[in-house]
Motif scaffolding. Structure first.
Motif, PDB file in Angstrom:
ATOM      1  N   GLY A 124       0.814  -1.212   0.000  1.00  0.00           N
ATOM      2  CA  GLY A 124       0.000   0.000   0.000  1.00  0.00           C
ATOM      3  C   GLY A 124       0.844   1.257   0.000  1.00  0.00           C
ATOM      4  O   GLY A 124       0.562   2.208  -0.743  1.00  0.00           O
ATOM      5  N   ALA A 125       1.898   1.277   0.816  1.00  0.00           N
ATOM      6  CA  ALA A 125       2.778   2.445   0.872  1.00  0.00           C
ATOM      7  C   ALA A 125       3.469   2.678  -0.470  1.00  0.00           C
ATOM      8  O   ALA A 125       3.569   3.819  -0.938  1.00  0.00           O
ATOM      9  CB  ALA A 125       3.814   2.266   1.979  1.00  0.00           C
ATOM     10  N   VAL A 126       3.924   1.611  -1.103  1.00  0.00           N
ATOM     11  CA  VAL A 126       4.625   1.746  -2.386  1.00  0.00           C
ATOM     12  C   VAL A 126       3.685   2.255  -3.467  1.00  0.00           C
ATOM     13  O   VAL A 126       4.022   3.171  -4.232  1.00  0.00           O
ATOM     14  CB  VAL A 126       5.252   0.400  -2.797  1.00  0.00           C
ATOM     15  N   VAL A 127       2.489   1.681  -3.548  1.00  0.00           N
ATOM     16  CA  VAL A 127       1.528   2.100  -4.572  1.00  0.00           C
ATOM     17  C   VAL A 127       1.162   3.574  -4.402  1.00  0.00           C
ATOM     18  O   VAL A 127       1.118   4.336  -5.375  1.00  0.00           O
ATOM     19  CB  VAL A 127       0.269   1.209  -4.509  1.00  0.00           C
ATOM     20  N   LEU A 128       0.898   3.982  -3.173  1.00  0.00           N
ATOM     21  CA  LEU A 128       0.542   5.381  -2.918  1.00  0.00           C
ATOM     22  C   LEU A 128       1.701   6.316  -3.238  1.00  0.00           C
ATOM     23  O   LEU A 128       1.504   7.390  -3.826  1.00  0.00           O
ATOM     24  CB  LEU A 128       0.123   5.537  -1.453  1.00  0.00           C
ATOM     25  N   PHE A 129       2.914   5.921  -2.865  1.00  0.00           N
ATOM     26  CA  PHE A 129       4.074   6.764  -3.148  1.00  0.00           C
ATOM     27  C   PHE A 129       4.306   6.904  -4.654  1.00  0.00           C
ATOM     28  O   PHE A 129       4.600   7.998  -5.148  1.00  0.00           O
ATOM     29  CB  PHE A 129       5.326   6.174  -2.484  1.00  0.00           C
ATOM     30  N   VAL A 130       4.151   5.824  -5.387  1.00  0.00           N
ATOM     31  CA  VAL A 130       4.318   5.880  -6.842  1.00  0.00           C
ATOM     32  C   VAL A 130       3.275   6.805  -7.463  1.00  0.00           C
ATOM     33  O   VAL A 130       3.584   7.577  -8.393  1.00  0.00           O
ATOM     34  CB  VAL A 130       4.227   4.467  -7.449  1.00  0.00           C
ATOM     35  N   SER A 131       2.051   6.768  -6.951  1.00  0.00           N
ATOM     36  CA  SER A 131       1.018   7.666  -7.491  1.00  0.00           C
ATOM     37  C   SER A 131       1.376   9.131  -7.256  1.00  0.00           C
ATOM     38  O   SER A 131       1.064   9.991  -8.085  1.00  0.00           O
ATOM     39  CB  SER A 131      -0.346   7.336  -6.871  1.00  0.00           C
ATOM     40  N   LEU A 132       2.049   9.418  -6.149  1.00  0.00           N
ATOM     41  CA  LEU A 132       2.514  10.783  -5.903  1.00  0.00           C
ATOM     42  C   LEU A 132       3.618  11.181  -6.865  1.00  0.00           C
ATOM     43  O   LEU A 132       3.628  12.296  -7.406  1.00  0.00           O
ATOM     44  CB  LEU A 132       3.006  10.914  -4.457  1.00  0.00           C
ATOM     45  N   VAL A 133       4.559  10.279  -7.079  1.00  0.00           N
ATOM     46  CA  VAL A 133       5.679  10.563  -7.992  1.00  0.00           C
ATOM     47  C   VAL A 133       5.158  10.818  -9.406  1.00  0.00           C
ATOM     48  O   VAL A 133       5.666  11.698 -10.122  1.00  0.00           O
ATOM     49  CB  VAL A 133       6.686   9.393  -7.979  1.00  0.00           C
ATOM     50  N   LEU A 134       4.151  10.080  -9.816  1.00  0.00           N
ATOM     51  CA  LEU A 134       3.574  10.241 -11.151  1.00  0.00           C
ATOM     52  C   LEU A 134       2.617  11.423 -11.255  1.00  0.00           C
ATOM     53  O   LEU A 134       2.029  11.649 -12.315  1.00  0.00           O
ATOM     54  CB  LEU A 134       2.837   8.954 -11.548  1.00  0.00           C
ATOM     55  N   ARG A 135       2.450  12.177 -10.166  1.00  0.00           N
ATOM     56  CA  ARG A 135       1.545  13.323 -10.102  1.00  0.00           C
ATOM     57  C   ARG A 135       0.102  12.925 -10.358  1.00  0.00           C
ATOM     58  O   ARG A 135      -0.683  13.686 -10.925  1.00  0.00           O
ATOM     59  CB  ARG A 135       1.977  14.420 -11.095  1.00  0.00           C
ATOM     60  N   ARG A 136      -0.242  11.728  -9.935  1.00  0.00           N
ATOM     61  CA  ARG A 136      -1.615  11.247  -9.973  1.00  0.00           C
ATOM     62  C   ARG A 136      -1.968  10.652  -8.610  1.00  0.00           C
ATOM     63  O   ARG A 136      -2.112   9.435  -8.483  1.00  0.00           O
ATOM     64  CB  ARG A 136      -1.810  10.211 -11.077  1.00  0.00           C
ATOM     65  N   PRO A 137      -2.054  11.503  -7.587  1.00  0.00           N
ATOM     66  CA  PRO A 137      -2.327  10.981  -6.229  1.00  0.00           C
ATOM     67  C   PRO A 137      -3.573  10.107  -6.219  1.00  0.00           C
ATOM     68  O   PRO A 137      -4.604  10.457  -6.798  1.00  0.00           O
ATOM     69  CB  PRO A 137      -2.510  12.249  -5.389  1.00  0.00           C
ATOM     70  N   PHE A 174       0.596   3.801   6.009  1.00  0.00           N
ATOM     71  CA  PHE A 174       0.983   2.444   5.617  1.00  0.00           C
ATOM     72  C   PHE A 174       2.459   2.183   5.891  1.00  0.00           C
ATOM     73  O   PHE A 174       2.836   1.084   6.343  1.00  0.00           O
ATOM     74  CB  PHE A 174       0.664   2.203   4.144  1.00  0.00           C
ATOM     75  N   ALA A 175       3.308   3.179   5.610  1.00  0.00           N
ATOM     76  CA  ALA A 175       4.744   3.004   5.843  1.00  0.00           C
ATOM     77  C   ALA A 175       5.037   2.836   7.328  1.00  0.00           C
ATOM     78  O   ALA A 175       5.847   1.981   7.731  1.00  0.00           O
ATOM     79  CB  ALA A 175       5.516   4.198   5.274  1.00  0.00           C
ATOM     80  N   GLY A 176       4.395   3.653   8.164  1.00  0.00           N
ATOM     81  CA  GLY A 176       4.594   3.526   9.604  1.00  0.00           C
ATOM     82  C   GLY A 176       4.088   2.205  10.131  1.00  0.00           C
ATOM     83  O   GLY A 176       4.728   1.562  10.976  1.00  0.00           O
ATOM     84  N   ARG A 177       2.945   1.766   9.616  1.00  0.00           N
ATOM     85  CA  ARG A 177       2.402   0.474  10.034  1.00  0.00           C
ATOM     86  C   ARG A 177       3.371  -0.661   9.663  1.00  0.00           C
ATOM     87  O   ARG A 177       3.605  -1.572  10.459  1.00  0.00           O
ATOM     88  CB  ARG A 177       1.044   0.277   9.369  1.00  0.00           C
ATOM     89  N   PHE A 178       3.923  -0.593   8.461  1.00  0.00           N
ATOM     90  CA  PHE A 178       4.867  -1.625   8.037  1.00  0.00           C
ATOM     91  C   PHE A 178       6.125  -1.604   8.897  1.00  0.00           C
ATOM     92  O   PHE A 178       6.611  -2.657   9.340  1.00  0.00           O
ATOM     93  CB  PHE A 178       5.246  -1.425   6.566  1.00  0.00           C
ATOM     94  N   ALA A 179       6.671  -0.409   9.147  1.00  0.00           N
ATOM     95  CA  ALA A 179       7.923  -0.307   9.894  1.00  0.00           C
ATOM     96  C   ALA A 179       7.786  -0.881  11.302  1.00  0.00           C
ATOM     97  O   ALA A 179       8.643  -1.646  11.763  1.00  0.00           O
ATOM     98  CB  ALA A 179       8.371   1.158   9.949  1.00  0.00           C
ATOM     99  N   VAL A 180       6.706  -0.521  11.990  1.00  0.00           N
ATOM    100  CA  VAL A 180       6.510  -0.992  13.361  1.00  0.00           C
ATOM    101  C   VAL A 180       6.307  -2.501  13.393  1.00  0.00           C
ATOM    102  O   VAL A 180       6.936  -3.222  14.177  1.00  0.00           O
ATOM    103  CB  VAL A 180       5.314  -0.264  14.009  1.00  0.00           C
ATOM    104  N   ARG A 181       5.460  -3.009  12.527  1.00  0.00           N
ATOM    105  CA  ARG A 181       5.155  -4.434  12.555  1.00  0.00           C
ATOM    106  C   ARG A 181       6.351  -5.279  12.092  1.00  0.00           C
ATOM    107  O   ARG A 181       6.590  -6.361  12.640  1.00  0.00           O
ATOM    108  CB  ARG A 181       3.929  -4.723  11.685  1.00  0.00           C
ATOM    109  N   GLN A 182       7.069  -4.780  11.095  1.00  0.00           N
ATOM    110  CA  GLN A 182       8.224  -5.535  10.631  1.00  0.00           C
ATOM    111  C   GLN A 182       9.306  -5.608  11.703  1.00  0.00           C
ATOM    112  O   GLN A 182       9.960  -6.650  11.885  1.00  0.00           O
ATOM    113  CB  GLN A 182       8.783  -4.891   9.354  1.00  0.00           C
ATOM    114  N   TRP A 183       9.489  -4.519  12.443  1.00  0.00           N
ATOM    115  CA  TRP A 183      10.477  -4.510  13.527  1.00  0.00           C
ATOM    116  C   TRP A 183      10.086  -5.525  14.603  1.00  0.00           C
ATOM    117  O   TRP A 183      10.933  -6.279  15.091  1.00  0.00           O
ATOM    118  CB  TRP A 183      10.561  -3.115  14.118  1.00  0.00           C
ATOM    119  N   LEU A 184       8.816  -5.565  14.954  1.00  0.00           N
ATOM    120  CA  LEU A 184       8.352  -6.532  15.957  1.00  0.00           C
ATOM    121  C   LEU A 184       8.414  -7.961  15.415  1.00  0.00           C
ATOM    122  O   LEU A 184       8.675  -8.905  16.166  1.00  0.00           O
ATOM    123  CB  LEU A 184       6.924  -6.188  16.376  1.00  0.00           C
TER     124      LEU A 184
END
Length: 234
Positions: A124-137, A174-184
């Motif tokens: 989810g974080a990657v897809v959303l970030f790519v949409s920002l980079v492509l200027r299509r949020p 999504f990025a924060g959720r991934f970071a916390v859960r992956q660390w745990l």
């Protein structure tokens, strides 16, 4: 031959209906989003099977803990359907818990019960970030699709900005959720994963929904005021 009589009531009713029919009914974006996730109580229901799994797994076998979580999810789904909720909204939690339990059972690791959620957050974080980079949020793309798909929202800088902010907020969630859960997950903390699933699940989702609803409403007021006014009068 006498002329055919006409019914003035029919003419009046027909004319009135045509005059008052809006070109497009207003869309309650907030209600649609809440319906899609089963409402706030639906998000709360999704936490209960996870809590049951985390409480049970230190004391019983992994298979029994998974079975308990699935049983709770099924019981909640039956209760929600009894209350009149839609079938797919009620069964969504069952499918999620069953899939998570299947992964854990296949690997033999209790932590893998949370693996689908961890990687779904990353995707989810990657897809959303790519949409920002492509200027299509992505929130703007969805808003445009809901409102017919023919709005020049990307040419209107204030509208594009609100969707940049909303999509960025979702990306960070999504990025924060991934970071916390992956660390745990790496730390091998099943209890910590259950707590993180609860804390970063319902509260963050509710906060993200508020941001998205704000962006949708700002866009609608700016890009479609005439349609909204007609729908409100109707």
């Amino acid at each position: 031959m006498a002329p055919l009589a006409t019914d003035p009531t029919v003419e009046t009713t027909s004319g009135t209906a045509g005059a008052n029919t809006p070109t497009e009914p207003p869309v309650d974006i907030k209600q649609e989003m809440l319906n899609g996730i089963g409402g706030p109580i639906g998000m709360l229901y999704s936490v209960l099977p996870v809590v049951v799994f985390a409480l049970a797994v230190p004391f019983v076998s992994l298979t029994v803990a998974i079975g308990g979580a699935v049983a709770v999810a099924v019981a909640l789904a039956v209760f929600r359907m009894w209350r009149g909720e839609k079938l797919m909204a009620a069964l969504g939690g069952v499918f999620g818990v069953a899939a998570a339990g299947g992964v854990a059972a296949a690997t033999g690791s209790a932590n893998d019960f949370f693996l689908i959620g961890i990687w779904a957050s990353l995707v989810g974080a990657v897809v959303l970030f790519v949409s920002l980079v492509l200027r299509r949020p992505l929130t703007g793309v969805i808003w445009n699709a809901v409102h017919g798909g023919a709005n020049a929202w990307r040419e209107d800088r204030p509208t594009l900005l609100v969707h940049d902010l909303a999509t960025l907020g979702l990306t960070l969630m999504f990025a924060g959720r991934f970071a916390v859960r992956q660390w745990l997950y790496v730390a091998d903390s099943t209890t910590g994963l259950a707590i993180a699933d609860t804390v970063t699940g319902f509260p963050l989702t509710a906060l993200a929904a508020v941001v998205v609803v704000w962006a949708f409403r700002r866009s609608t007021r700016r890009m479609r005021p005439a349609t909204d006014d007609a729908g409100a009068r109707a």
